[in-house]
Each structure stands twice: as C-alpha cells, then as structure tokens.
Write a protein that holds these residues in place. Structure first.
Motif, PDB file in Angstrom:
ATOM      1  N   VAL A 229      33.251 -16.284  -6.505  1.00 25.26           N
ATOM      2  CA  VAL A 229      33.879 -15.025  -6.116  1.00 25.26           C
ATOM      3  C   VAL A 229      33.425 -14.719  -4.696  1.00 25.26           C
ATOM      4  CG1 VAL A 229      32.017 -13.635  -7.129  1.00 25.26           C
ATOM      5  CG2 VAL A 229      34.250 -12.607  -6.712  1.00 25.26           C
ATOM      6  N   ARG A 230      34.357 -14.221  -3.871  1.00 30.96           N
ATOM      7  CA  ARG A 230      34.044 -13.964  -2.475  1.00 30.96           C
ATOM      8  C   ARG A 230      34.452 -12.550  -2.080  1.00 30.96           C
ATOM      9  NH1 ARG A 230      35.262 -19.484  -2.613  1.00 30.96           N
ATOM     10  NH2 ARG A 230      33.828 -20.794  -1.381  1.00 30.96           N
ATOM     11  N   VAL A 231      33.540 -11.871  -1.398  1.00 32.31           N
ATOM     12  CA  VAL A 231      33.810 -10.573  -0.792  1.00 32.31           C
ATOM     13  C   VAL A 231      33.848 -10.795   0.710  1.00 32.31           C
ATOM     14  CG1 VAL A 231      33.020  -8.198  -0.486  1.00 32.31           C
ATOM     15  CG2 VAL A 231      32.620  -9.392  -2.663  1.00 32.31           C
ATOM     16  N   ARG A 232      34.929 -10.357   1.347  1.00 28.73           N
ATOM     17  CA  ARG A 232      35.111 -10.650   2.770  1.00 28.73           C
ATOM     18  C   ARG A 232      35.156  -9.365   3.586  1.00 28.73           C
ATOM     19  NH1 ARG A 232      38.466 -14.394   0.011  1.00 28.73           N
ATOM     20  NH2 ARG A 232      37.927 -16.573   0.471  1.00 28.73           N
ATOM     21  N   LEU A 233      34.495  -9.406   4.742  1.00 26.30           N
ATOM     22  CA  LEU A 233      34.555  -8.327   5.723  1.00 26.30           C
ATOM     23  C   LEU A 233      35.106  -8.902   7.019  1.00 26.30           C
ATOM     24  CD1 LEU A 233      31.084  -6.549   5.339  1.00 26.30           C
ATOM     25  CD2 LEU A 233      33.206  -6.065   4.119  1.00 26.30           C
ATOM     26  N   THR A 234      36.107  -8.246   7.565  1.00 27.37           N
ATOM     27  CA  THR A 234      36.679  -8.688   8.834  1.00 27.37           C
ATOM     28  C   THR A 234      36.924  -7.476   9.717  1.00 27.37           C
ATOM     29  OG1 THR A 234      38.894  -8.637   7.848  1.00 27.37           O
ATOM     30  CG2 THR A 234      37.785 -10.764   7.903  1.00 27.37           C
ATOM     31  N   PRO A 235      36.860  -7.660  11.041  1.00 33.02           N
ATOM     32  CA  PRO A 235      37.178  -6.551  11.944  1.00 33.02           C
ATOM     33  C   PRO A 235      38.674  -6.300  11.957  1.00 33.02           C
ATOM     34  CG  PRO A 235      36.676  -8.518  13.203  1.00 33.02           C
ATOM     35  CD  PRO A 235      36.420  -8.859  11.762  1.00 33.02           C
ATOM     36  N   GLY A 236      39.073  -5.047  12.049  1.00 30.14           N
ATOM     37  CA  GLY A 236      40.489  -4.738  12.091  1.00 30.14           C
ATOM     38  C   GLY A 236      41.162  -5.364  13.292  1.00 30.14           C
ATOM     39  N   GLY A 237      42.140  -6.220  13.052  1.00 28.35           N
ATOM     40  CA  GLY A 237      42.879  -6.848  14.127  1.00 28.35           C
ATOM     41  C   GLY A 237      42.106  -7.874  14.916  1.00 28.35           C
ATOM     42  N   GLY A 238      40.942  -8.301  14.376  1.00 30.03           N
ATOM     43  CA  GLY A 238      40.128  -9.243  15.122  1.00 30.03           C
ATOM     44  C   GLY A 238      39.704 -10.427  14.290  1.00 30.03           C
ATOM     45  N   THR A 239      38.797 -11.221  14.847  1.00 29.06           N
ATOM     46  CA  THR A 239      38.276 -12.399  14.166  1.00 29.06           C
ATOM     47  C   THR A 239      36.764 -12.279  14.062  1.00 29.06           C
ATOM     48  OG1 THR A 239      38.101 -13.600  16.261  1.00 29.06           O
ATOM     49  CG2 THR A 239      40.149 -13.867  14.986  1.00 29.06           C
ATOM     50  N   GLY A 240      36.153 -13.243  13.431  1.00 24.71           N
ATOM     51  CA  GLY A 240      34.697 -13.236  13.321  1.00 24.71           C
ATOM     52  C   GLY A 240      34.199 -12.560  12.064  1.00 24.71           C
ATOM     53  N   GLY A 241      34.932 -12.676  10.969  1.00 20.83           N
ATOM     54  CA  GLY A 241      34.529 -12.056   9.722  1.00 20.83           C
ATOM     55  C   GLY A 241      33.414 -12.811   9.023  1.00 20.83           C
ATOM     56  N   ILE A 242      32.858 -12.188   7.993  1.00 17.02           N
ATOM     57  CA  ILE A 242      31.808 -12.793   7.171  1.00 17.02           C
ATOM     58  C   ILE A 242      32.166 -12.604   5.706  1.00 17.02           C
ATOM     59  CG2 ILE A 242      29.990 -12.484   8.878  1.00 17.02           C
ATOM     60  CD1 ILE A 242      29.054 -10.062   7.326  1.00 17.02           C
ATOM     61  N   GLN A 243      31.511 -13.378   4.862  1.00 22.87           N
ATOM     62  CA  GLN A 243      31.762 -13.266   3.438  1.00 22.87           C
ATOM     63  C   GLN A 243      30.468 -13.458   2.665  1.00 22.87           C
ATOM     64  OE1 GLN A 243      34.493 -16.370   2.301  1.00 22.87           O
ATOM     65  NE2 GLN A 243      33.236 -17.993   3.154  1.00 22.87           N
ATOM     66  N   LEU A 244      30.408 -12.804   1.517  1.00 27.30           N
ATOM     67  CA  LEU A 244      29.362 -13.052   0.543  1.00 27.30           C
ATOM     68  C   LEU A 244      30.009 -13.701  -0.657  1.00 27.30           C
ATOM     69  CD1 LEU A 244      26.364 -10.970  -0.551  1.00 27.30           C
ATOM     70  CD2 LEU A 244      27.979 -11.693  -2.323  1.00 27.30           C
ATOM     71  N   TRP A 245      29.424 -14.809  -1.120  1.00 26.96           N
ATOM     72  CA  TRP A 245      29.941 -15.488  -2.295  1.00 26.96           C
ATOM     73  C   TRP A 245      28.907 -15.457  -3.412  1.00 26.96           C
ATOM     74  CZ3 TRP A 245      27.009 -19.520  -3.992  1.00 26.96           C
ATOM     75  CH2 TRP A 245      26.206 -20.187  -3.055  1.00 26.96           C
ATOM     76  N   ALA A 246      29.387 -15.551  -4.638  1.00 29.14           N
ATOM     77  CA  ALA A 246      28.500 -15.530  -5.797  1.00 29.14           C
ATOM     78  C   ALA A 246      28.987 -16.532  -6.823  1.00 29.14           C
ATOM     79  CB  ALA A 246      28.436 -14.133  -6.402  1.00 29.14           C
ATOM     80  N   GLY A 247      28.045 -17.204  -7.455  1.00 29.42           N
ATOM     81  CA  GLY A 247      28.364 -18.278  -8.374  1.00 29.42           C
ATOM     82  C   GLY A 247      28.365 -17.860  -9.831  1.00 29.42           C
ATOM     83  N   GLU A 248      28.250 -18.838 -10.688  1.00 32.45           N
ATOM     84  CA  GLU A 248      28.326 -18.659 -12.129  1.00 32.45           C
ATOM     85  C   GLU A 248      27.244 -17.706 -12.625  1.00 32.45           C
ATOM     86  OE1 GLU A 248      28.062 -21.457 -16.184  1.00 32.45           O
ATOM     87  OE2 GLU A 248      27.925 -22.331 -14.172  1.00 32.45           O
ATOM     88  N   GLY A 249      27.604 -16.862 -13.587  1.00 31.62           N
ATOM     89  CA  GLY A 249      26.657 -15.928 -14.175  1.00 31.62           C
ATOM     90  C   GLY A 249      26.533 -14.618 -13.432  1.00 31.62           C
TER      91      GLY A 249
END
Length: 306
Positions: A229-249
């Motif tokens: 599962v991934r939660v993504r943050l990105t700047p409005g109208g821009g690039t250079g976003g980051i994500q947090l991912w989480a695995g099983e359990g």
C-alpha cells in the motif's frame, strides 16, 4: 564533561544520494534526505523529538483507553502516559536506549530487550533495521517473544513526511488509498468505522490537503500489484513527490496534520503512521498479534521518491 544529546548517540547511514540519521533513544528516524532535500520533518540533535517524530511505537501504537485491557482473562493496567486524555499511548520502546547490533555504510540494525513493564508482564527482543538504496529507505521491524507466556503485540511508526518549505502542507496533494476512516471521541478513542465516500477524509483520488485537520486512523487499504500500500505526497502542479509504502500485516494508517502540536511545529509535515493494529487494539483485540513463547513477527515499511 561530555554533553549527551537528548536522543543519545546519532548514527548516520548513506547510499545513492540518500542519508538518514538514527537515534540511540527509541531507535528513531531523526532525519531522512535525498540529495540534501528533506523527506521527513527532522529535529536538531540537541533537542528531543516533538509529537513522536520518527519514533517506532512498540509493543502497541496509538492509544489504549484508560490504559486498561484484558488478556487471557487477566485485567491489566498500563501507566497513563497521555495524562491529558487519561490513556496509555505509543508503547514503551521510544523511552529506552537501543544498542547497535550491526551496521555498514548503508544500513544499521538496532536492538532492545524489552523487560516486563507495568501492565505488560512479558519479555520481547525487538530489532529494527534501517537500510538505504536507490529506492530510498526500507525499515524492517522484528519482535520475538523470549519470555514464557503469550504476549499481545502491535507495531507502529511515526514519520512526518514533508515536501520541504517550498510546499506548505495546505498545498500538498495527498493520495491515500483507504476506503474507511475511524471517528473518535474527545479522548481520541474510536467510536466506530465509516466509509470515506462523500467525506473530507476521501483522498483515494489525489487532491490538496487544504485546511483539513487530520488525527485519523484509516483502513480498508488498497494495495498495488506488488502487495504494497502506498501513500503519496506531491506538490500541486509540480514534481518531486514522495511516498510511504507498507507491507504485509499493516492494515492501518494513522494520518496526523499536527494541528495540536506546540507553536512552531504545527502543520510542518504530515505524519503517515503505518500500524499493524488500530487505536485501542489491546482493549478490543482487533488485529492484535499473539506472540507465543519463541514466536516472532516482522513488519516492513519504507519511504522513497514517487
């Protein structure tokens, strides 16, 4: 006289443009950068973390109402570590120094033997491995029951994600693949479960956070084809976003916009907290892991560029 930092010895690892600093106290993630750009809200080495920033939360995340729960017919009372709500919060491990088990330039594994605490008469060997690669940061948390009785267990972590000063939280675009949210009462204890459809908590389609205030647990998580599962943050109208991912359990995510933090820390980032169980889980039993003597469990999560 040697001055000791409030979070103890600072351990730096680096690889492929990423750098992380891990603290002796709590085995916390004090900072994470990519080519000098912050990916998490950090704090100075000479100050303690605010709002649980970067800390693993073991052997339970979030709150337990009144600090009371029953396990195998035994009523237990935990210390009320959040006096303002009269609850027990975020486990024990964040208050102890962790030792280095192994390390190299790009990774470090730290360990803690958690002996019996008030309301938790168990012995756990805990370890956390932080590792950097071209994909970013991967965190592996392991718990082993080295005592002689079954133990309840849950995992959580408390990183605050940020896109940097150039993108305030209100302008940050959030994508959160969660179908349900958990309403709480004035003491932050869950009162039910609701669908996000038609509410301010629906971020399944990416949109700006705006003025939304979050201190909210989510579940009903949708995973990508690789099982993450991934939660993504990105700047409005821009690039250079980051994500947090989480695995099983990890079927729960707590999101917190920091509106109740002290002045100067409010809404500086978005806490995205992977959790293996919901708030008040020891009291309800929902998704609590039962660790038998000799049993172990591993959870994985990480942070990287989109």
């Amino acid at each position: 006289m040697t001055n000791i930092a409030p979070t103890g010895t600072q351990h730096t690892i680096a690889a492929d443009g990423f750098e992380a600093v891990i603290t002796e106290l709590g085995a916390g993630l004090r900072s994470l950068t990519q080519d000098g750009r912050p990916l998490v809200v950090d704090f100075p080495a000479d100050q303690p973390p605010v709002g649980g920033a970067g800390l693993p939360l073991l052997p339970w995340p979030n709150r337990i109402e009144d600090g009371r729960y029953t396990f195998d017919g035994e009523e237990r009372q935990l210390a009320l570590s959040e006096p303002k709500t009269g609850n027990a919060i975020h486990g024990f491990s964040r208050t102890f120094p962790w030792r280095v088990l192994s390390r190299d330039d790009a990774s470090i594994r730290m360990g803690l033997r958690l002996f019996p605490q008030v309301g938790y008469p168990h012995i756990l060997d805990l370890s956390i491995r932080y590792a950097l690669s071209a994909a970013g940061l991967e965190v592996e948390i392991e718990a082993e029951n080295v005592g002689d009785t079954d133990a309840p267990y849950g995992f959580g972590a408390h990183p605050y994600l940020t896109l940097g000063a150039s993108c305030p939280l209100d302008e940050t675009v959030l994508e959160l693949p969660a179908a349900q949210w958990i309403p709480v009462n004035e003491r932050k204890v869950p009162t039910g479960r609701k669908d996000v459809q038609g509410t301010e908590y629906d971020f399944r389609t990416a949109r700006p956070i705006g003025g939304t205030e979050l201190d909210t647990a989510f579940t009903g998580l949708e995973r990508d084809d690789d099982g993450l599962v991934r939660v993504r943050l990105t700047p409005g109208g821009g690039t250079g976003g980051i994500q947090l991912w989480a695995g099983e359990g990890i079927e729960w995510l707590q999101l917190y916009t920091g509106d109740t933090l002290p002045e100067g820390h409010r809404r500086q980032g978005l806490a995205v907290e992977p959790m293996s169980c919901p708030p008040n889980a020891f009291a309800t039993g929902e998704d609590v892991v039962r660790l038998v003597p000799g049993g172990r469990v591993v959870h994985r999560w990480g942070i990287g560029p989109v």
